[in-house]
Design a protein around this motif. Structure first.
Motif, short mmCIF file in Angstrom:
data_model
loop_
_atom_site.label_atom_id
_atom_site.label_comp_id
_atom_site.label_asym_id
_atom_site.label_seq_id
_atom_site.Cartn_x
_atom_site.Cartn_y
_atom_site.Cartn_z
N CYS A 265 -0.77 0.04 2.23
CA CYS A 265 -0.14 1.27 2.70
C CYS A 265 0.68 1.87 1.58
CB CYS A 265 0.74 0.98 3.92
SG CYS A 265 1.62 2.43 4.53
N THR A 266 0.32 3.07 1.12
CA THR A 266 1.06 3.70 0.04
C THR A 266 2.47 4.10 0.46
OG1 THR A 266 -0.01 5.81 0.58
CG2 THR A 266 -0.96 4.52 -1.22
N LEU A 267 2.67 4.36 1.74
CA LEU A 267 4.02 4.68 2.22
C LEU A 267 4.92 3.46 2.11
CD1 LEU A 267 6.18 6.34 3.65
CD2 LEU A 267 5.05 5.84 5.81
N SER A 268 4.46 2.31 2.59
CA SER A 268 5.26 1.09 2.49
C SER A 268 5.52 0.72 1.04
CB SER A 268 4.53 -0.07 3.19
OG SER A 268 4.39 0.19 4.58
N LEU A 269 4.49 0.88 0.20
CA LEU A 269 4.65 0.55 -1.21
C LEU A 269 5.66 1.47 -1.88
CD1 LEU A 269 3.79 -1.17 -3.61
CD2 LEU A 269 1.82 0.35 -3.92
N GLU A 270 5.65 2.74 -1.52
CA GLU A 270 6.61 3.67 -2.11
C GLU A 270 8.04 3.32 -1.71
OE1 GLU A 270 7.80 6.90 -4.52
OE2 GLU A 270 5.98 5.67 -4.40
N ARG A 271 8.23 2.88 -0.48
CA ARG A 271 9.56 2.45 -0.05
C ARG A 271 10.01 1.24 -0.86
NH1 ARG A 271 11.50 4.87 4.50
NH2 ARG A 271 10.01 5.95 5.85
N ARG A 272 9.08 0.43 -1.30
CA ARG A 272 9.39 -0.74 -2.11
C ARG A 272 9.74 -0.33 -3.54
NH1 ARG A 272 4.92 -5.28 -1.68
NH2 ARG A 272 4.64 -5.36 -3.93
N ILE A 273 8.98 0.61 -4.09
CA ILE A 273 9.21 1.03 -5.47
C ILE A 273 10.44 1.92 -5.59
CG2 ILE A 273 8.22 2.36 -7.39
CD1 ILE A 273 5.44 1.52 -6.36
#
Length: 225
Positions: free
Chosen positions: A158-166
């Motif tokens: 999920c790019t949304l979850s990954l963006e929240r991580r980055i």
């Protein structure tokens, strides 16, 4: 970490169960050459996916599917697909205003069984990538349950979850929308709410996100069950 291991174990069981299916399409999906979780993320095979739906209800109609195969190094546009999905339902006016697929256009789409079959074939051996991937996952599993009697297991990032991580400290209701995330990486602005355009946008965002991660990042580091 424990919950991730449990999710992976459950997913592996689901794939093994599906491998014994008497449905050729599902059997081939389960038996595909799936990448090992230890595969470097930049080298793994992915399929960016987006659905346009008649709202966000659990029983919302699928109106369009768009997908494209890619890796961390390139997007295979020759494999891109954009398909309207047939629906004779009375559609939600607000949703129609957003994606522009009205009842007349929806009635001329392809049968959902044909579209889902093509999607499953394209996804075999590839990890699904989507922005807010839970929507695509739940929609696809709902349809495979309806068509084949069981929800297929789906490997996903999920790019949304990954963006929240980055970038965990972004503020505002629009901060993690697809367009806002792309802007942080200098990616061009696309017109949203076309399934293929949004799928390509998610693929490009994921490629950009990978540049912010260690080259040692594996597929298993990014996957969600």
């Amino acid at each position: 970490m424990v919950s991730a291991r449990i999710a992976r174990w459950r997913q592996e069981r689901a794939f093994k169960s599906l491998a014994s299916s008497d449905q050729a399409l599902l059997h081939a999906y389960a038996a595909a050459d799936w990448p090992d979780p230890a595969t470097p993320a930049r080298e793994a095979p992915f399929l960016a996916l987006d659905f346009e739906l008649d709202g966000l209800r659990k029983d919302a109609h699928l109106l369009q599917a768009g997908w494209v195969p890619f890796t961390g190094r390139g997007i295979a546009m020759a494999g891109a697909q954009s398909i309207d999905i047939r629906s004779y339902a009375q559609l939600d006016d607000e949703a129609v205003t957003i994606h522009g697929i009205g009842e007349q256009r929806a009635a001329q789409g392809e049968p959902v069984a044909k579209v889902i079959a093509a999607l499953i074939e394209a996804m075999a051996g590839r990890v699904m990538v989507a922005h807010a991937a839970g929507i695509e996952k739940s929609s696809l599993q709902r349809m495979t349950q309806k068509l084949f009697g069981e929800p297929i297991p789906i490997r996903q990032v999920c790019t949304l979850s990954l963006e929240r991580r980055i970038n965990p400290n972004c503020i505002g209701p629009e901060a993690y929308r697809l367009a806002s995330c792309r802007k942080r990486y200098g990616l061009p602005e696309y017109q949203a709410h076309d399934a293929l355009t949004d799928a390509i946008a998610a693929a490009e965002l994921f490629q950009a996100q990978l540049t912010r991660l260690s080259s040692a990042t594996t597929l298993g580091d990014l996957e969600h069950g």
